[in-house]
Design an enzyme around this catalytic site. Structure first.
Site, PDB file in Angstrom:
ATOM      1  N   SER A 112       0.844  -1.183   0.000  1.00 62.26           N
ATOM      2  CA  SER A 112       0.000   0.000   0.000  1.00 62.26           C
ATOM      3  C   SER A 112       0.890   1.248   0.000  1.00 62.26           C
ATOM      4  CB  SER A 112      -0.927  -0.065   1.207  1.00 62.26           C
ATOM      5  OG  SER A 112      -1.974   0.825   1.067  1.00 62.26           O
ATOM      6  N   TRP A 113       0.732   2.160   0.966  1.00 64.51           N
ATOM      7  CA  TRP A 113       1.684   3.277   1.045  1.00 64.51           C
ATOM      8  C   TRP A 113       3.119   2.738   1.169  1.00 64.51           C
ATOM      9  CZ3 TRP A 113       3.651   7.820   0.386  1.00 64.51           C
ATOM     10  CH2 TRP A 113       4.775   8.206   1.154  1.00 64.51           C
ATOM     11  N   ASP A 268      -9.349  -5.140  -4.934  1.00 62.89           N
ATOM     12  CA  ASP A 268      -8.848  -4.075  -4.067  1.00 62.89           C
ATOM     13  C   ASP A 268      -9.641  -2.801  -4.353  1.00 62.89           C
ATOM     14  OD1 ASP A 268      -7.321  -2.003  -2.898  1.00 62.89           O
ATOM     15  OD2 ASP A 268      -5.446  -3.100  -3.196  1.00 62.89           O
TER      16      ASP A 268
HETATM   17  N1  STX Z   1      -3.627   4.332   2.055  1.00 58.95           N
HETATM   18  C1  STX Z   1      -3.493   2.952   1.901  1.00 58.95           C
HETATM   19  C2  STX Z   1      -2.547   2.381   2.886  1.00 58.95           C
HETATM   20  O1  STX Z   1      -1.363   2.493   2.740  1.00 58.95           O
HETATM   21  C3  STX Z   1      -4.100   4.988   0.879  1.00 58.95           C
HETATM   22  C4  STX Z   1      -3.089   1.727   4.032  1.00 58.95           C
HETATM   23  N2  STX Z   1      -4.332   1.665   4.337  1.00 58.95           N
HETATM   24  N3  STX Z   1      -4.419   1.007   5.507  1.00 58.95           N
HETATM   25  C5  STX Z   1      -3.202   0.663   5.843  1.00 58.95           C
HETATM   26  O2  STX Z   1      -2.371   1.097   4.940  1.00 58.95           O
HETATM   27  C6  STX Z   1      -2.793  -0.102   7.065  1.00 58.95           C
HETATM   28  C7  STX Z   1      -3.595  -1.357   7.157  1.00 58.95           C
HETATM   29  C8  STX Z   1      -1.353  -0.443   7.004  1.00 58.95           C
HETATM   30  C9  STX Z   1      -3.003   0.745   8.276  1.00 58.95           C
END
Ligand code: STX
Length: 317
Positions: A112-113, A268
Site C-alpha cells: 500500500s503506502w 482491491d
Molecule cells: N492508504 C493505503 C494504505 O497504505 C491509501 C493503508 N491503508 N491502511 C493501511 O495502509 C494499514 C492497514 C497499514 C493501516
C-alpha cells in the site's frame, strides 16, 4: 492448493530509537536471523505503524527482519507530528537506518503506502536494494486519491461513505481531503478527533473483501486514528511531494534491473488493480501476481501466500 501462511510469532532480538534530526525519533527493531539476509518492512498509511504480526511474513531462520515505524506514528516520536514529515524525509530516514545497521544491501518489502515509499526509496537509492516486494500498489497519483477519498470507492461502500462524509458539512463536501485536513490540523480538538475517526474507519472498512467490523472499530479508536488520519491527509493534500503526478512510473527505469514482485488483489477497493497494471506495463521484468479472490489487506489468504512465496523465491538472492 494449500496456501502459505504466517510464520509463528517471534520476539524482536533488538530494538531502539534512531534520532533522525528535525526533532524526530524513529522506532526500529530486528527479529529473525541476525546473520541472515536483511529485509526492511515498510508499513502503510502513511501513519499506520507496525505490529508484531508483520514479522511473521518472513522466514525467521533465513531473514534478518528489520521493522521501523515511520515519522510520527507507531512508537516513533513525537506522535502524530507533521513537521518535517514528507516522503523525502522518510526516504532519508531509511538510508540513515541502513547506515546505522551497517547493511550494504537489503530487500525492500512494502504494501500500500509501503509500496509507494519502497518505490520512492529504491528509485532514490537503487544501489542499496537487492530485491523489491510491492503489494497493493499505490502510486500517489491524483486520480488514485480522488478514487478513495472523493468519489469511486464511494459507489461500492455507500453506507460507509455516508458515515465518512457525515462529519463534513455539505457545502464543503466538494473537496473532502481539504475539508478533512482543515479539521485534522485545526485548533478544535473535538472536531479533529471526530474527523480522524471518520477518516480512519472509512479506510479500515474497505481493506478486505470479507467485512471485518473489529478492524473498522480498531481503525476508529482514538489512539490509532489521530496519527493515521493526520499523517495520511497531510501526505495526500500535498500529493506526496512528488515532482509530478506520474513521477514513480516515469522513474521506473532506475529500478528495472532489480528483481521485483508486484502483488495485487483483483478486488482491491482502496488502491484499484489498475495501479498494479500501470506499474507492470512499464516494468516487464517484474513478476506481476494478481490474486483473484482478495482485496487490499496483506493478511487475506491469497495475498499472504504471494508475499511469502516471493520471499521464498528471494532466498536465491
Ligand atoms: N492508504 C493505503 C494504505 O497504505 C491509501 C493503508 N491503508 N491502511 C493501511 O495502509 C494499514 C492497514 C497499514 C493501516
Amino acid at each position: 492448493m494449500t496456501r502459505l501462511g504466517f510464520y509463528p510469532p517471534i520476539d524482536a532480538y533488538a530494538d531502539g530509537m534512531l534520532d533522525v534530526g528535525d526533532g524526530h525519533q524513529i522506532y526500529f527493531e530486528q527479529s529473525g536471523n541476525p546473520e541472515g539476509r536483511p529485509v526492511i518492512f515498510l508499513h502503510g498509511g502513511p501513519g499506520g505503524g507496525c505490529q508484531p504480526i508483520h514479522r511473521q511474513q518472513f522466514d525467521p531462520k533465513h531473514y534478518r527482519i528489520i521493522i521501523m515505524d515511520q515519522r510520527g506514528c507507531g512508537r516513533s516520536l513525537p506522535y502524530a507530528c507533521l513537521d518535517d514529515n514528507t516522503t523525502w524525509h522518510l526516504v532519508a530516514d531509511i538510508e540513515r537506518l541502513r547506515a546505522h545497521l551497517k547493511i550494504d544491501q537489503w530487500i525492500v518489502f512494502g504494501g500500500s503506502w509501503g509500496s509507494t515509499l519502497s518505490l520512492a526509496y529504491a528509485q532514490s537509492h537503487p544501489e542499496a536494494v537487492l530485491g523489491l516486494v510491492l503489494r497493493g500498489i499505490f502510486l500517489m497519483r491524483r486520480h488514485e486519491l480522488l478514487w478513495m477519498y472523493q468519489e469511486g470507492a464511494s459507489h461500492l461502500y455507500p453506507e460507509e461513505y455516508d458515515r465518512y462524509v457525515s462529519v463534513i458539512p455539505s457545502h464543503e463536501q466538494g473537496d473532502l481531503m481539504s475539508a478533512f485536513y482543515r479539521r485534522l490540523t485545526g485548533s478544535n480538538a473535538e472536531e479533529a478527533l471526530r474527523a480522524a475517526r471518520a477518516w480512519s474507519r472509512w479506510e479500515g472498512a474497505l481493506l478486505s473483501i470479507a467485512p471485518n467490523e473489529a478492524r473498522a472499530q480498531e481503525f476508529s479508536s482514538d489512539e490509532f486514528a489521530k496519527a493515521f488520519a493526520r499523517i495520511e491527509c497531510h501526505y495526500f493534500v500535498h500529493g506526496g511531494w512528488m515532482r509530478d503526478d506520474g513521477q514513480l512510473l516515469k522513474d521506473v527505469g532506475r529500478v528495472r534491473h532489480i528483481p521485483a514482485y508486484i502483488i495485487h488483489g483483483r478486488h482491491d477497493v482502496v488502491t484499484p488493480m489498475s495501479n498494479a497494471w500501470d506499474l507492470a506495463k512499464c516494468w516487464p521484468e517484474a513478476h506481476l501476481k494478481v490474486v483473484e479472490d482478495a482485496g487490499h489487506a496483506f493478511d487475506e489468504p491469497g495475498i499472504l501466500h504471494e508475499l511469502v512465496s516471493a520471499m521464498e523465491d528471494f532466498k536465491r538472492l
